[in-house]
Design an enzyme around this catalytic site. Structure first.
Site, PDB file in Angstrom:
ATOM      1  N   GLU A 110       0.733  -1.801  -0.080  1.00 28.11           N
ATOM      2  CA  GLU A 110      -0.089  -0.045   0.094  1.00 28.11           C
ATOM      3  C   GLU A 110       1.011   1.201   0.065  1.00 28.11           C
ATOM      4  O   GLU A 110       0.542   2.284  -0.842  1.00 28.11           O
ATOM      5  CB  GLU A 110      -1.172  -0.433   1.130  1.00 28.11           C
ATOM      6  CG  GLU A 110      -1.798  -1.208   1.096  1.00 28.11           C
ATOM      7  CD  GLU A 110      -2.898  -1.281  -0.068  1.00 28.11           C
ATOM      8  OE1 GLU A 110      -2.922  -0.041  -0.756  1.00 28.11           O
ATOM      9  OE2 GLU A 110      -4.192  -2.620  -0.246  1.00 28.11           O
ATOM     10  N   HIS A 113      -0.966  -1.729  -9.678  1.00 27.89           N
ATOM     11  CA  HIS A 113      -0.705  -3.267  -9.892  1.00 27.89           C
ATOM     12  C   HIS A 113       0.573  -3.758 -11.361  1.00 27.89           C
ATOM     13  O   HIS A 113       0.666  -2.997 -12.270  1.00 27.89           O
ATOM     14  CB  HIS A 113      -2.286  -3.997 -10.144  1.00 27.89           C
ATOM     15  CG  HIS A 113      -2.533  -3.978  -8.701  1.00 27.89           C
ATOM     16  ND1 HIS A 113      -4.035  -3.088  -8.292  1.00 27.89           N
ATOM     17  CD2 HIS A 113      -2.241  -3.595  -7.328  1.00 27.89           C
ATOM     18  CE1 HIS A 113      -3.912  -3.212  -7.094  1.00 27.89           C
ATOM     19  NE2 HIS A 113      -2.956  -3.407  -6.123  1.00 27.89           N
TER      20      HIS A 113
END
Length: 363
Positions: free
Chosen positions: A227, A236
């Site tokens: 995170e 991602h």
């Protein structure tokens, strides 16, 4: 009977694993875009701004360490949620190991990617100076009547809503640790030039750090590593627009989709129509594999994070919020009075002795 029990056990474990949402940053970004139209406009420019900054300003081996001051807000309803200082510190230790590539599992990076595995030259510290100038541990604790918090409301970030307001978001990385509903492990706010009042990282208390209340297989602190990667503008590996997308990093292979558990290497070779025999970089921190399977960022990801700090979080480049050095001579003269001077055996100082002495003050 034993076979039925075993199958039931496997089903329960598998259901629990996939019922959990490894990361909800993309969902949070969509909420923010609807809440703050300017955030959407600014985020649309980030990839262009980042590419331009890297091309014109980035030095890959600058040997300049950036230290990010962190405040961890523990928002708790039950005693289990009121995690210990030691659990918090264990997470800071993981962040430092992962971002500086001193993690003990760095040797697990496949040889084909060892050459691009990065020391990002980013450190983290628990802040020692609060926004009002007072000394602090960098940990706040807020007891709440809320039994859990949702990503839709983000109430853990508001004192009026049962959480706690952030510290200055330009100067600190705010991390809220609480009970997250919906099976979410964590989420973050990717940066832009928009001054986002909701900026920060949120992690479920069961997935923060390496001891205390943490639960396997997310018990090695990598949810927070992942995170914070988003907070520093990493996507991602498969991109944010669907399968075989673009993570805007040149040295990560194109990837079809997220990976779970801990696949064997190589996994999913030649996916997305490529001739990539090494397959997915599933051990990268920006995938969804188990904590014990993750072990590196790439040089390209490093460049993107350094760019994010310089462009959108530039107050982190120069501060004194992590200063832990206190010099006796800096204290006011009237704040201490010398009581006695003794050696390590408790004997008074001798005028002609070369022993090591302890100076005992009344403060």
């Amino acid at each position: 009977m034993r076979l039925n029990f075993l199958l039931s056990f496997i089903f329960i474990i598998s259901f629990q694993t996939f019922a959990q949402k490894r990361c909800s940053t993309n969902e949070h970004v969509e909420i923010l875009k609807n809440k703050y139209p300017e955030y959407e406009q600014k985020r649309e420019k980030v990839n262009f701004e980042t590419k331009n900054w890297i091309e014109n300003h980035y030095i890959s081996n600058s040997k300049s360490i950036i230290t990010i001051p962190v405040v961890v807000h523990v928002v708790w309803n039950t005693s289990a949620e009121n995690i210990s200082d030691q659990q918090v510190i264990s997470q800071i230790d993981v962040l430092n190991a992962d971002f500086r590539r001193t993690n003990i599992d760095a040797i697990m990076t496949p040889n084909v990617w060892q050459g691009i595995a990065a020391d990002t030259e980013i450190d983290f510290c628990l802040a020692t100076v609060a926004p009002n100038g007072a000394l602090t541990t960098g940990i706040t604790r807020t007891q709440t009547s809320q039994t859990s918090f949702s990503i839709q409301t983000d109430n853990m970030k508001s004192t009026a809503s049962g959480g706690i307001d952030p510290w200055d978001q330009d100067k600190y990385l705010n991390i809220w640790v609480c009970d997250l509903s919906g099976g979410i492990l964590g989420y973050a706010t990717p940066p832009s030039s928009f001054n986002n009042p909701d900026d920060g990282v949120v992690i479920g208390y069961r997935y923060f750090g390496t001891l205390g209340s943490v639960q396997a297989p997310y018990n090695k602190g990598r949810t927070c590593t992942h995170e914070v990667g988003h907070w520093l503008n990493l996507d991602h590996l498969w991109g944010n627009g669907g399968n075989c997308g673009n993570d805007n990093v040149n040295d990560t292979p194109k990837q079809e989709e997220e990976n779970y558990n801990c696949p064997a290497f190589p996994h999913n070779a030649n996916s997305c129509g490529t001739s990539n025999s090494s397959g997915d970089m599933f051990m990268n921190y920006m995938d969804y594999t188990n904590d014990g399977c993750m072990n590196f960022f790439t040089q390209g990801q490093k460049a993107r994070m350094i760019s994010a700090i310089n462009q959108y979080r530039s107050d982190l480049l120069s501060h004194n919020l992590c200063n832990t050095n206190t010099i006796v001579n800096e204290l006011p003269i009237n704040s201490k009075k010398l009581i006695k001077v003794i050696d390590i055996l408790g004997r008074k100082k001798s005028s002609n002795s070369q022993a090591v002495y302890l100076y005992i003050y009344d403060d």
